[in-house]
Motif scaffolding. Structure first.
Motif, PDB file in Angstrom:
ATOM      1  N   HIS A 181      -2.949  -6.034  11.930  1.00  0.00           N
ATOM      2  CA  HIS A 181      -2.282  -7.323  12.125  1.00  0.00           C
ATOM      3  C   HIS A 181      -1.005  -7.257  12.958  1.00  0.00           C
ATOM      4  CE1 HIS A 181      -4.976  -8.238   8.773  1.00  0.00           C
ATOM      5  NE2 HIS A 181      -4.858  -9.508   9.146  1.00  0.00           N
ATOM      6  N   TYR A 227       1.538 -17.499   5.700  1.00  0.00           N
ATOM      7  CA  TYR A 227       1.267 -16.332   6.551  1.00  0.00           C
ATOM      8  C   TYR A 227       1.245 -15.059   5.706  1.00  0.00           C
ATOM      9  CZ  TYR A 227       1.870 -12.827  10.224  1.00  0.00           C
ATOM     10  OH  TYR A 227       1.727 -11.738  11.040  1.00  0.00           O
ATOM     11  N   MET A 228       2.244 -14.908   4.838  1.00  0.00           N
ATOM     12  CA  MET A 228       2.278 -13.721   3.975  1.00  0.00           C
ATOM     13  C   MET A 228       1.117 -13.732   2.983  1.00  0.00           C
ATOM     14  SD  MET A 228       6.338 -13.053   3.384  1.00  0.00           S
ATOM     15  CE  MET A 228       6.099 -11.544   2.480  1.00  0.00           C
ATOM     16  N   TRP A 241      -5.811 -10.052   2.978  1.00  0.00           N
ATOM     17  CA  TRP A 241      -6.461  -8.961   3.710  1.00  0.00           C
ATOM     18  C   TRP A 241      -6.228  -7.624   2.998  1.00  0.00           C
ATOM     19  CZ3 TRP A 241      -5.408  -4.319   5.934  1.00  0.00           C
ATOM     20  CH2 TRP A 241      -6.426  -3.773   6.714  1.00  0.00           C
ATOM     21  N   THR A 296      -1.878 -14.902   3.632  1.00  0.00           N
ATOM     22  CA  THR A 296      -3.038 -14.464   4.417  1.00  0.00           C
ATOM     23  C   THR A 296      -3.035 -12.942   4.581  1.00  0.00           C
ATOM     24  OG1 THR A 296      -3.107 -16.566   5.590  1.00  0.00           O
ATOM     25  CG2 THR A 296      -4.226 -14.704   6.636  1.00  0.00           C
ATOM     26  N   LEU A 297      -1.873 -12.380   4.893  1.00  0.00           N
ATOM     27  CA  LEU A 297      -1.761 -10.924   5.011  1.00  0.00           C
ATOM     28  C   LEU A 297      -2.073 -10.259   3.677  1.00  0.00           C
ATOM     29  CD1 LEU A 297       1.530 -10.662   7.124  1.00  0.00           C
ATOM     30  CD2 LEU A 297      -0.827 -10.334   7.942  1.00  0.00           C
ATOM     31  N   SER A 298      -1.604 -10.861   2.600  1.00  0.00           N
ATOM     32  CA  SER A 298      -1.851 -10.311   1.258  1.00  0.00           C
ATOM     33  C   SER A 298      -3.344 -10.305   0.932  1.00  0.00           C
ATOM     34  CB  SER A 298      -1.097 -11.126   0.203  1.00  0.00           C
ATOM     35  OG  SER A 298       0.292 -11.038   0.388  1.00  0.00           O
ATOM     36  N   VAL A 357       4.822  -7.310   1.951  1.00  0.00           N
ATOM     37  CA  VAL A 357       3.428  -7.597   1.599  1.00  0.00           C
ATOM     38  C   VAL A 357       2.787  -6.379   0.943  1.00  0.00           C
ATOM     39  CG1 VAL A 357       1.130  -8.141   2.534  1.00  0.00           C
ATOM     40  CG2 VAL A 357       3.139  -9.422   3.317  1.00  0.00           C
ATOM     41  N   THR A 362       8.338  -7.674   6.794  1.00  0.00           N
ATOM     42  CA  THR A 362       7.145  -8.394   6.347  1.00  0.00           C
ATOM     43  C   THR A 362       6.072  -7.421   5.888  1.00  0.00           C
ATOM     44  OG1 THR A 362       7.605 -10.277   7.795  1.00  0.00           O
ATOM     45  CG2 THR A 362       5.311 -10.000   7.064  1.00  0.00           C
ATOM     46  N   VAL A 363       5.819  -6.393   6.679  1.00  0.00           N
ATOM     47  CA  VAL A 363       4.810  -5.391   6.323  1.00  0.00           C
ATOM     48  C   VAL A 363       5.176  -4.731   4.992  1.00  0.00           C
ATOM     49  CG1 VAL A 363       3.859  -3.137   6.977  1.00  0.00           C
ATOM     50  CG2 VAL A 363       4.045  -4.963   8.688  1.00  0.00           C
ATOM     51  N   SER A 417      -1.252 -12.700  -3.190  1.00  0.00           N
ATOM     52  CA  SER A 417      -1.651 -13.859  -2.373  1.00  0.00           C
ATOM     53  C   SER A 417      -1.448 -15.178  -3.117  1.00  0.00           C
ATOM     54  CB  SER A 417      -3.102 -13.725  -1.925  1.00  0.00           C
ATOM     55  OG  SER A 417      -3.956 -13.593  -3.046  1.00  0.00           O
ATOM     56  N   LEU A 430      -2.085  -2.354   7.213  1.00  0.00           N
ATOM     57  CA  LEU A 430      -1.823  -3.743   7.596  1.00  0.00           C
ATOM     58  C   LEU A 430      -1.314  -3.822   9.033  1.00  0.00           C
ATOM     59  CD1 LEU A 430      -1.682  -6.715   6.603  1.00  0.00           C
ATOM     60  CD2 LEU A 430       0.698  -6.237   5.933  1.00  0.00           C
TER      61      LEU A 430
END
Length: 190
Positions: free
Chosen positions: A29, A159-160, A166, A162-164, A128, A124-125, A152, A25
């Motif tokens: 990102h 935002y989290m 991915w 969206t990262l999830s 997620v 955050t990284v 997700s 991630l």
């Protein structure tokens, strides 16, 4: 999962997947993050569950006869059925979270040069990666005693989420051969 040793192996695999997911991630990102420092941070994920020495637990003011992971294993595969069991599980989770929080504080004291923004990105990284692994790991539903929903869909922050998404899309590629349900991994725990 039948034994505590298997549970420990399951925890080790989860921690390894969180590291791999977090690094993947970050590469896509969070390209400005120092991956070596981030990796050191990610390896601290669920550190409390690896502690099996009362001497190392003393510094966290941990006062139980069982190690944190042993206490957690007592709830493996089931949801609490009484208020007393619920309170016991909350107590275990609070103890685990307090130790892990202190471990992170110690890490950031050692890396005092990291800005609050970078520290927040690290958290955050990790968050997620942890949520995505917990939602997609085949053993998670068994561990928690109920079906899991996708990270997700669970997180409230767009935002989290969206990262999830991915990470969910790339999960199986990133975590290949790191599932307890993989016969090789299962054999290693015996």
């Amino acid at each position: 999962m039948r034994t505590f040793k298997e549970f420990q192996h399951h925890i080790d695999l989860h921690r390894e997947r969180v590291v791999k997911l977090g690094l993947a991630l970050a590469k896509t990102h969070f390209p400005a993050l120092n991956l070596k420092t981030l990796e050191s941070f990610l390896w601290l994920h669920d550190h409390s569950k690896t502690l099996t020495n009362y001497q190392s637990l003393k510094k966290y003011e941990y006062n139980h006869s069982l190690f944190p992971a042993e206490r957690l294993f007592e709830f493996y595969g089931r949801t609490p059925k009484t208020n007393e069991e619920t309170l016991q599980l909350i107590d275990v989770v609070n103890d685990i979270n307090a130790i892990d929080e202190e471990v992170c504080v110690e890490f950031f004291k050692l890396h005092a040069d990291l800005s609050w923004g970078i520290q927040d990105a690290f958290y955050t990284v990790e968050k997620v990666a942890d949520l995505v692994d917990r939602s997609l790991d085949p053993m998670a539903a068994e561990e928690f005693g109920h079906p899991m929903i996708l990270a997700s869909e669970f997180v409230q922050d767009p935002y989290m989420a969206t990262l999830s998404i991915w990470l969910e899309t790339h999960y199986h590629q990133i975590t290949k051969d790191l599932s307890f349900s993989n016969p090789l991994c299962y054999k290693l725990a015996e």
